[in-house]
Design a protein around this motif. Structure first.
Motif, PDB file in Angstrom:
ATOM      1  N   GLY A   1       3.885 -14.778  16.890  1.00  0.00           N
ATOM      2  CA  GLY A   1       3.798 -15.726  15.796  1.00  0.00           C
ATOM      3  C   GLY A   1       2.365 -16.150  15.567  1.00  0.00           C
ATOM      4  N   PRO A   2       2.108 -17.018  14.571  1.00  0.00           N
ATOM      5  CA  PRO A   2       0.734 -17.481  14.309  1.00  0.00           C
ATOM      6  C   PRO A   2       0.111 -18.217  15.478  1.00  0.00           C
ATOM      7  CG  PRO A   2       2.182 -17.982  12.461  1.00  0.00           C
ATOM      8  CD  PRO A   2       3.060 -17.527  13.572  1.00  0.00           C
ATOM      9  N   ASP A   3       0.920 -18.776  16.375  1.00  0.00           N
ATOM     10  CA  ASP A   3       0.391 -19.501  17.521  1.00  0.00           C
ATOM     11  C   ASP A   3       0.099 -18.600  18.715  1.00  0.00           C
ATOM     12  OD1 ASP A   3       2.975 -18.833  18.086  1.00  0.00           O
ATOM     13  OD2 ASP A   3       3.636 -20.863  18.615  1.00  0.00           O
ATOM     14  N   GLY A   4       0.286 -17.287  18.566  1.00  0.00           N
ATOM     15  CA  GLY A   4       0.005 -16.357  19.647  1.00  0.00           C
ATOM     16  C   GLY A   4       1.117 -16.207  20.660  1.00  0.00           C
ATOM     17  N   GLN A   5       2.250 -16.865  20.452  1.00  0.00           N
ATOM     18  CA  GLN A   5       3.378 -16.768  21.367  1.00  0.00           C
ATOM     19  C   GLN A   5       4.309 -15.622  20.963  1.00  0.00           C
ATOM     20  OE1 GLN A   5       3.700 -18.702  24.123  1.00  0.00           O
ATOM     21  NE2 GLN A   5       1.811 -19.781  23.607  1.00  0.00           N
ATOM     22  N   ILE A   6       4.977 -15.016  21.940  1.00  0.00           N
ATOM     23  CA  ILE A   6       5.933 -13.949  21.685  1.00  0.00           C
ATOM     24  C   ILE A   6       7.276 -14.571  21.319  1.00  0.00           C
ATOM     25  CG2 ILE A   6       7.169 -11.989  22.658  1.00  0.00           C
ATOM     26  CD1 ILE A   6       4.803 -11.488  24.483  1.00  0.00           C
ATOM     27  N   TYR A   7       7.781 -14.221  20.114  1.00  0.00           N
ATOM     28  CA  TYR A   7       9.043 -14.776  19.640  1.00  0.00           C
ATOM     29  C   TYR A   7      10.161 -13.742  19.590  1.00  0.00           C
ATOM     30  CZ  TYR A   7       6.814 -19.161  18.359  1.00  0.00           C
ATOM     31  OH  TYR A   7       6.164 -20.372  18.402  1.00  0.00           O
ATOM     32  N   ALA A   8       9.814 -12.458  19.646  1.00  0.00           N
ATOM     33  CA  ALA A   8      10.845 -11.419  19.587  1.00  0.00           C
ATOM     34  C   ALA A   8      10.307 -10.140  20.195  1.00  0.00           C
ATOM     35  CB  ALA A   8      11.295 -11.176  18.143  1.00  0.00           C
ATOM     36  N   GLN A   9      11.241  -9.257  20.593  1.00  0.00           N
ATOM     37  CA  GLN A   9      10.911  -7.930  21.102  1.00  0.00           C
ATOM     38  C   GLN A   9      11.601  -6.898  20.211  1.00  0.00           C
ATOM     39  OE1 GLN A   9       8.902  -7.036  23.556  1.00  0.00           O
ATOM     40  NE2 GLN A   9       8.566  -8.906  24.734  1.00  0.00           N
ATOM     41  N   ALA A  10      10.830  -5.898  19.745  1.00  0.00           N
ATOM     42  CA  ALA A  10      11.363  -4.880  18.835  1.00  0.00           C
ATOM     43  C   ALA A  10      11.440  -3.531  19.533  1.00  0.00           C
ATOM     44  CB  ALA A  10      10.495  -4.774  17.589  1.00  0.00           C
ATOM     45  N   GLN A  11      12.513  -2.791  19.263  1.00  0.00           N
ATOM     46  CA  GLN A  11      12.689  -1.453  19.802  1.00  0.00           C
ATOM     47  C   GLN A  11      13.851  -0.789  19.089  1.00  0.00           C
ATOM     48  OE1 GLN A  11      12.151  -0.230  24.130  1.00  0.00           O
ATOM     49  NE2 GLN A  11      14.383  -0.208  23.989  1.00  0.00           N
ATOM     50  N   GLY A  12      13.769   0.519  18.916  1.00  0.00           N
ATOM     51  CA  GLY A  12      14.886   1.244  18.318  1.00  0.00           C
ATOM     52  C   GLY A  12      14.439   2.417  17.469  1.00  0.00           C
ATOM     53  N   ALA A  13      15.417   3.177  16.979  1.00  0.00           N
ATOM     54  CA  ALA A  13      15.159   4.339  16.136  1.00  0.00           C
ATOM     55  C   ALA A  13      14.826   3.899  14.718  1.00  0.00           C
ATOM     56  CB  ALA A  13      16.380   5.261  16.129  1.00  0.00           C
ATOM     57  N   VAL A  14      13.833   4.553  14.132  1.00  0.00           N
ATOM     58  CA  VAL A  14      13.375   4.168  12.800  1.00  0.00           C
ATOM     59  C   VAL A  14      14.178   4.892  11.725  1.00  0.00           C
ATOM     60  CG1 VAL A  14      11.060   3.716  13.679  1.00  0.00           C
ATOM     61  CG2 VAL A  14      11.593   5.960  12.726  1.00  0.00           C
ATOM     62  N   VAL A  15      14.248   4.264  10.565  1.00  0.00           N
ATOM     63  CA  VAL A  15      14.950   4.823   9.408  1.00  0.00           C
ATOM     64  C   VAL A  15      13.956   4.887   8.257  1.00  0.00           C
ATOM     65  CG1 VAL A  15      16.860   4.558   7.798  1.00  0.00           C
ATOM     66  CG2 VAL A  15      17.142   3.878  10.184  1.00  0.00           C
ATOM     67  N   LEU A  16      13.810   6.085   7.659  1.00  0.00           N
ATOM     68  CA  LEU A  16      12.862   6.282   6.579  1.00  0.00           C
ATOM     69  C   LEU A  16      13.569   6.343   5.236  1.00  0.00           C
ATOM     70  CD1 LEU A  16      10.997   7.116   8.986  1.00  0.00           C
ATOM     71  CD2 LEU A  16       9.927   8.735   7.423  1.00  0.00           C
ATOM     72  N   GLY A  17      12.854   5.923   4.201  1.00  0.00           N
ATOM     73  CA  GLY A  17      13.361   6.059   2.840  1.00  0.00           C
ATOM     74  C   GLY A  17      12.759   7.250   2.143  1.00  0.00           C
ATOM     75  N   GLY A  18      12.135   8.160   2.897  1.00  0.00           N
ATOM     76  CA  GLY A  18      11.520   9.347   2.308  1.00  0.00           C
ATOM     77  C   GLY A  18      11.305  10.395   3.381  1.00  0.00           C
ATOM     78  N   TYR A  19      10.573  11.432   3.038  1.00  0.00           N
ATOM     79  CA  TYR A  19      10.321  12.506   3.986  1.00  0.00           C
ATOM     80  C   TYR A  19       9.044  13.224   3.595  1.00  0.00           C
ATOM     81  CZ  TYR A  19      12.075  15.688   0.389  1.00  0.00           C
ATOM     82  OH  TYR A  19      12.251  16.374  -0.770  1.00  0.00           O
ATOM     83  N   MET A  20       8.520  14.024   4.551  1.00  0.00           N
ATOM     84  CA  MET A  20       7.364  14.870   4.317  1.00  0.00           C
ATOM     85  C   MET A  20       7.602  16.178   5.042  1.00  0.00           C
ATOM     86  SD  MET A  20       4.347  16.359   5.261  1.00  0.00           S
ATOM     87  CE  MET A  20       4.158  15.708   6.907  1.00  0.00           C
ATOM     88  N   SER A  21       7.539  17.276   4.342  1.00  0.00           N
ATOM     89  CA  SER A  21       7.775  18.590   4.931  1.00  0.00           C
ATOM     90  C   SER A  21       6.671  19.537   4.475  1.00  0.00           C
ATOM     91  CB  SER A  21       9.145  19.137   4.516  1.00  0.00           C
ATOM     92  OG  SER A  21       9.360  20.423   5.066  1.00  0.00           O
ATOM     93  N   SER A  22       6.148  20.330   5.407  1.00  0.00           N
ATOM     94  CA  SER A  22       5.085  21.274   5.077  1.00  0.00           C
ATOM     95  C   SER A  22       5.316  22.576   5.814  1.00  0.00           C
ATOM     96  CB  SER A  22       3.711  20.708   5.435  1.00  0.00           C
ATOM     97  OG  SER A  22       3.622  20.450   6.820  1.00  0.00           O
ATOM     98  N   ALA A  23       4.966  23.680   5.168  1.00  0.00           N
ATOM     99  CA  ALA A  23       5.076  25.011   5.766  1.00  0.00           C
ATOM    100  C   ALA A  23       4.294  25.991   4.922  1.00  0.00           C
ATOM    101  CB  ALA A  23       6.544  25.450   5.860  1.00  0.00           C
ATOM    102  N   GLY A  24       3.589  26.889   5.612  1.00  0.00           N
ATOM    103  CA  GLY A  24       2.855  27.924   4.902  1.00  0.00           C
ATOM    104  C   GLY A  24       1.782  27.418   3.972  1.00  0.00           C
ATOM    105  N   GLY A  25       1.181  26.271   4.294  1.00  0.00           N
ATOM    106  CA  GLY A  25       0.115  25.735   3.456  1.00  0.00           C
ATOM    107  C   GLY A  25       0.582  24.879   2.301  1.00  0.00           C
ATOM    108  N   SER A  26       1.884  24.803   2.070  1.00  0.00           N
ATOM    109  CA  SER A  26       2.421  23.951   1.004  1.00  0.00           C
ATOM    110  C   SER A  26       3.203  22.807   1.622  1.00  0.00           C
ATOM    111  CB  SER A  26       3.328  24.759   0.069  1.00  0.00           C
ATOM    112  OG  SER A  26       4.430  25.280   0.781  1.00  0.00           O
TER     113      SER A  26
END
Length: 373
Positions: free
Chosen positions: A139-164
């Motif tokens: 938080g703004p006071d420098g104290q730890i208020y939560a712990q985060a962990q888990g698998a991420v979820v994307l709203g998009g993607y990026m794929s590349s192969a053969g220079g494209s």
């Protein structure tokens, strides 16, 4: 007719003649005001996402490798020191350093889960398929208020192969629904409030006075008063339940008087005109002079056996076109809908609409706040 701008009108049904009195609208207190002290809190942390498919940070970004070394050392794994800087010798492409942000709702208790957003802090190409390792959120006071962990979820993607490559949306920003667990509550108790302060979203003295009167009528006593254009204070009785008082106050319907406003986004060509905007009689002349300079290259071919040289000669042509003047007449009682129809008929572009609105404001024909984004 194809126009290069978008014009939206909010509440055209409530548009009225310019000489009329601006009507109010009824809304609940909870929809137009907040309780002072009851607020969200912003959290931020720095962490590491692992499990990527070769799309993580490159060796050019040093701090992800340093973070990985620190995490391994805390787990008892010693990384061999090779060279003066061990981080610069690591070739790990399946990790990415990220900043993690979250919003802590009011009255959150330990064990409560909140959503988090992770964004790449380095040069990772995609966070797809990654898992965020345990990340403390501060938080703004420098104290730890939560712990985060888990698998991420994307709203998009990026794929590349053969220079494209192909990319959809932003694959370097991901969400983790319910990915953070609250560890520390925010030190705020409703029962400690001596006064309940209502903070209006839009400052207005008339609305503040109407709200104070409506609250007094609902609670059956004159304990609410307007302090200024944004604050209304309600004084609880001696042993009154504060939570019950807030519940009754938030459900009160009050007549509000929003400010007339015209919002213009010059980048996207969007103009939004509220239905409470008053239009006064005005005559608008719109035209312009277009000057087009064109350069043409022509080949100068000398006659046969003349000994001349073939040259490319540049010739300039200037075309000037004086556009006919378009006229808009807004008579007494004109509405926002009338303005919209007139602008559409003359085919005004985005920049022309913005210029017309600014000119109307300067001429005093547009009684509203003009906000340019």
């Amino acid at each position: 007719m194809i126009l290069g701008w978008t014009l939206a009108c909010a509440g055209l049904a409530n548009a009225r003649p310019a000489h009329g009195v601006p009507p109010g609208r009824f809304a609940r207190v909870k929809d137009v005001a907040t309780i002072e002290g009851i607020r969200d809190n912003q959290l931020v942390g720095y962490g590491l996402i692992v499990g990527l498919r070769g799309t993580g940070d490159s060796s050019q970004t040093v701090f992800p490798a340093q973070t990985l070394i620190s995490a391994l050392e805390r787990m008892g794994v010693t990384v061999p020191q090779t060279g003066s800087n061990s981080a610069s010798n690591m070739q790990v492409k399946n990790t990415a350093a990220v900043f993690v942000v979250a919003t802590l709702p009011p009255f959150s208790r330990p064990g409560f889960r909140v959503d988090v957003t992770a964004s790449s802090a380095g040069d990772a190409r995609s966070l797809e398929g990654g898992i965020l390792l345990m990340t403390p959120l501060y938080g703004p006071d420098g104290q730890i208020y939560a712990q985060a962990q888990g698998a991420v979820v994307l709203g998009g993607y990026m794929s590349s192969a053969g220079g494209s490559s192909r990319q959809l949306n932003h694959p370097t920003t991901a969400r983790i629904p319910g990915g953070a667990v609250v560890e520390r509550p925010v030190g705020f108790e409703v029962k400690q409030l001596r006064t309940v302060s209502l903070i209006l979203n839009d400052a207005d003295f008339h609305t503040a006075e109407k709200m104070a009167g409506a609250v007094n009528l609902a609670i059956g006593s004159n304990r609410a008063r307007a302090i200024d254009s944004r604050r209304v204070e309600v004084v609880p009785e001696g042993n009154e339940d504060i939570a019950s008082l807030i519940d009754r106050v938030e459900e009160v319907e009050v007549e509000v008087f929003p400010r007339a406003r015209v919002v213009v986004n010059e980048r996207t060509g969007t103009v939004v005109i509220g239905g409470t905007v008053r239009l006064l009689p005005v005559s608008i002349l719109q035209g312009g002079l277009a000057v087009n300079v064109q350069s043409e290259f022509q080949v100068s071919q000398p006659p046969a056996l003349s000994g001349g040289t073939t040259l490319a000669v540049e010739r300039e042509r200037v075309d000037a076109q004086d556009k006919p003047v378009n006229r808009i007449m807004l008579k007494q009682g004109a509405t926002v809908e009338d303005l919209v129809q007139e602008l559409q008929q003359i085919g005004a572009g985005a920049r022309e609409v913005i210029a017309i609105l600014q000119a109307m404001k300067e001429a005093g024909a547009l009684e509203a706040d003009l906000e340019v984004l």
